[in-house]
Design an enzyme around this catalytic site. Structure first.
Site, PDB file in Angstrom:
ATOM      1  N   ARG A   1      50.106  42.888  58.891  1.00 14.21           N
ATOM      2  CA  ARG A   1      49.247  42.174  57.934  1.00 14.21           C
ATOM      3  C   ARG A   1      49.915  41.795  56.620  1.00 14.21           C
ATOM      4  NH1 ARG A   1      43.436  45.170  58.993  1.00 14.21           N
ATOM      5  NH2 ARG A   1      43.606  44.996  61.225  1.00 14.21           N
TER       6      ARG A   1
ATOM      7  N   PRO B   1      47.874  53.581  55.243  1.00 13.83           N
ATOM      8  CA  PRO B   1      48.634  54.745  54.787  1.00 13.83           C
ATOM      9  C   PRO B   1      48.231  55.163  53.372  1.00 13.83           C
ATOM     10  CG  PRO B   1      50.085  52.971  55.533  1.00 13.83           C
ATOM     11  CD  PRO B   1      48.726  52.415  55.425  1.00 13.83           C
ATOM     12  N   GLU B   2      47.831  56.395  53.224  1.00  7.65           N
ATOM     13  CA  GLU B   2      47.528  56.972  51.915  1.00  7.65           C
ATOM     14  C   GLU B   2      48.566  58.072  51.675  1.00  7.65           C
ATOM     15  OE1 GLU B   2      43.274  57.772  51.602  1.00  7.65           O
ATOM     16  OE2 GLU B   2      42.873  56.296  53.156  1.00  7.65           O
TER      17      GLU B   2
END
Length: 267
Positions: free
Chosen positions: A107, A2-3
């Site tokens: 993660r 996600p940016e």
DNA sequence: CTAACTACCTGAACGC
DNA sequence: TGCGTTCAGGTAGTTA
């Protein structure tokens, strides 16, 4: 991964659901090797959320009592409503309307932290975050000045979040391709800096309109994929012809990150 | 102070 | 089939 566009898509869906809601219970399951993964999340019980804002890739929700909830999705973080059993749910907030907001993160690169409002010393990237690219704070002249001051290659420098907030690995490759700048370039003149500034605005605004890029893991609060992936020109397209000059796109490792670019028109 | 490097995490993809 | 290796990358922390 996600940016800014992905985080903004989450923010837009989250804000109307969380604004003015009170958190009645907060649970997190940190692991000892990542002690800061959910810093002080237990303090959320009883707090009221003002609204959900964003700076770069950080979600920032002001609370009562002069506190703020900071959330970062890391690589695989997802925020969704629901109580379903799921081994990857790391934290859960129960709201006063009975619903539960779950932070799911395979993660474990994501973070949640409760801080005194505006006190970001414990979150170094946020403390030194550059201007918002889609606001007037992102000034072309200032940006050119920041690039002139560094000796680092342009792509890793963009990824530090210091010259501008919210650009990650995908959009860095995209904006450098549009601006025809080699990702290893250590000298960006004023003129090219202006072109890069415009490219950052254009690429991020377009991706926000399409609710972000889903390459692997990203989903919005409602579980949908972003629609920007088919608009990517460089990232993930190694070996395919450059849309400008038909030279096969090349992939290198730069600053430890996969980097795709056109060896002919990005000099 | 900056720049450069590594660790953190874990499923997917790959190689034999 | 099965096992080992490599890859993905945002950020924090350390080193030079």
């Amino acid at each position: 991964m996600p940016e800014l566009p992905e985080v903004e898509s989450v923010r837009r869906q989250l804000d109307p659901e969380l604004s003015a809601r009170r958190i009645v219970d907060a649970w997190a399951d940190p692991i000892p090797s990542m002690p800061r993964e959910f810093h002080r999340v237990e303090m959320l019980a009883g707090r009221q959320i003002s609204h959900v804002g964003r700076r770069g890739k950080f979600l920032i929700a002001p609370l009562d009592e002069g506190l703020e909830l900071i959330m970062h999705l890391g690589m695989t973080g997802q925020l969704t409503f629901g109580n379903q059993s799921d081994p990857y749910v790391r934290a859960r907030l129960v709201l006063d309307d009975g619903r539960a907001l779950s932070f799911r993160d395979v993660r474990r690169f994501g973070r949640m932290a409760v801080v005194e409002a505006g006190r970001y010393e414990s979150i170094p990237t946020l403390a030194r975050l550059g201007p918002e690219p889609l606001s007037d704070e992102f000034d072309p002249g200032d940006f050119a000045g920041a690039l002139a001051k560094t000796t680092a290659p342009i792509k890793p420098f963009l990824l530090t979040q210091r010259p501008v907030a919210g650009v990650g690995n995908i959009y860095a490759d995209e904006v450098l391709w549009i601006a025809r700048i080699n990702p290893r370039s250590r000298r960006i003149g004023r003129c090219r800096a202006f072109v890069l500034h415009a490219a950052i605005r254009k690429v991020l605004a377009g991706a926000v309109e399409r609710e972000g890029t889903t390459f692997r893991d990203f989903v919005t609060v409602t579980g949908e994929s972003g629609r920007n992936a088919s608009h990517l020109v460089a990232y993930g397209r190694v070996g395919t012809p450059c849309p400008r000059c038909a030279t096969p796109l090349k992939k290198i490792v730069l600053g430890g990150r996969g980097t795709t670019y056109c060896p002919r028109c990005q000099r």
